[in-house]
Design an enzyme around this catalytic site. Structure first.
Site, short mmCIF file in Angstrom:
data_model
loop_
_atom_site.label_atom_id
_atom_site.label_comp_id
_atom_site.label_asym_id
_atom_site.label_seq_id
_atom_site.Cartn_x
_atom_site.Cartn_y
_atom_site.Cartn_z
N HIS A 25 0.82 -1.22 0.00
CA HIS A 25 0.00 0.00 0.00
C HIS A 25 0.85 1.27 0.00
CE1 HIS A 25 0.89 -1.23 4.08
NE2 HIS A 25 0.71 0.02 4.49
N CYS A 80 7.86 -0.44 -1.73
CA CYS A 80 7.10 -0.29 -0.48
C CYS A 80 7.42 1.09 0.08
CB CYS A 80 7.37 -1.44 0.50
SG CYS A 80 9.03 -1.54 1.18
N GLY A 81 7.05 1.34 1.32
CA GLY A 81 7.27 2.68 1.87
C GLY A 81 8.74 3.05 1.91
N GLY A 83 11.17 0.74 0.87
CA GLY A 83 11.87 -0.09 -0.11
C GLY A 83 12.61 -1.24 0.56
N ILE A 84 12.70 -1.20 1.87
CA ILE A 84 13.53 -2.18 2.59
C ILE A 84 12.81 -3.53 2.74
CG2 ILE A 84 14.69 -2.71 4.76
CD1 ILE A 84 15.06 0.37 5.13
N GLY A 85 11.60 -3.49 3.26
CA GLY A 85 10.89 -4.76 3.52
C GLY A 85 10.72 -5.59 2.26
N HIS A 113 27.35 -3.70 -12.44
CA HIS A 113 28.26 -4.48 -11.60
C HIS A 113 27.61 -5.72 -10.98
CE1 HIS A 113 31.25 -0.94 -10.77
NE2 HIS A 113 30.92 -1.04 -12.05
N ARG A 147 35.09 -8.58 -15.18
CA ARG A 147 35.52 -8.88 -13.81
C ARG A 147 34.34 -9.08 -12.85
NH1 ARG A 147 35.47 -3.28 -13.98
NH2 ARG A 147 35.03 -2.19 -12.02
C1 RB5 Z 1 4.15 -0.04 5.57
O1 RB5 Z 1 3.66 0.84 6.51
C2 RB5 Z 1 5.67 -0.07 5.61
O2 RB5 Z 1 6.11 -0.69 6.75
C3 RB5 Z 1 6.21 -0.74 4.37
O3 RB5 Z 1 5.75 -0.08 3.23
C4 RB5 Z 1 7.72 -0.78 4.24
O4 RB5 Z 1 8.29 0.46 4.46
C5 RB5 Z 1 8.39 -1.88 4.94
O5 RB5 Z 1 9.62 -2.06 4.87
#
Ligand code: RB5
Length: 163
Positions: A25, A80-81, A83-85, A113, A147
């Protein structure tokens, strides 16, 4: 099955660039904007989510991972918010090399790379135009090989325990 096999399958079976895009979302609005920026020679598939209703980013990272692993797309875009999750989720697939990028230099370098096949974006982190620049660069930049070949091949591991 290793990553090299997937790359070979792409080059022999797929013609135009095929892309899967997905978000939770938090990334929904940016996903819709990025879809409008795709040129006509790109075949894309939207794996959801389809509204701003709250969902779990892990489910959409998994959808991208499945699309890459099955070989039906060349590249994925996962949003995602932060990008990490969604990047953590996508990277749990052996065939995936997902890179969280915040500018087009990172998008270029991770193609040149790392031969990254999934671009991850944080919709709450970067501006819309920067995100679109990242996508265009990610799609158009080729892996340098040379390489970097052996280094990328050496990423093809999974470690369950250190015993
Ligand atoms: C959602 O609120 C948020 O946790 C998700 O988009 C993201 O940032 C998770 O890594």
């Amino acid at each position: 099955m290793g990553k090299t096999l997937y790359i070979n399958r792409f080059s022999s079976e797929l013609n135009n660039m095929k892309i899967a895009i997905a978000s939770d979302h938090g990334g929904y609005k940016l996903k819709e904007l990025i879809k409008k920026s795709f040129s006509e020679d790109i075949d894309w598939v939207d794996l959801g989510t389809h509204s701003t209703d709250s969902v779990n980013y892990a489910d959409y990272g998994k959808e991208i991972g499945k699309a890459i692993t099955s070989g039906i797309v060349h590249r994925g875009i996962a949003i995602c918010g932060s990008g990490i999750g969604i990047s953590i989720a996508a990277n749990r697939f052996k065939a995936v090399r997902a890179a969280l990028c915040t500018d087009s230099t990172m998008a270029r370098l991770t193609r040149e790379h790392n031969d990254a096949n999934v671009l991850c974006l944080g919709a709450r982190i970067i501006g819309e135009q920067v995100a679109i620049d990242c996508v265009k660069t990610f799609i158009s930049t080729k892996f340098e090989g040379g390489r970097h070949e052996a280094r990328v091949a050496s990423l093809d591991f999974g470690i369950d325990s250190i015993d």
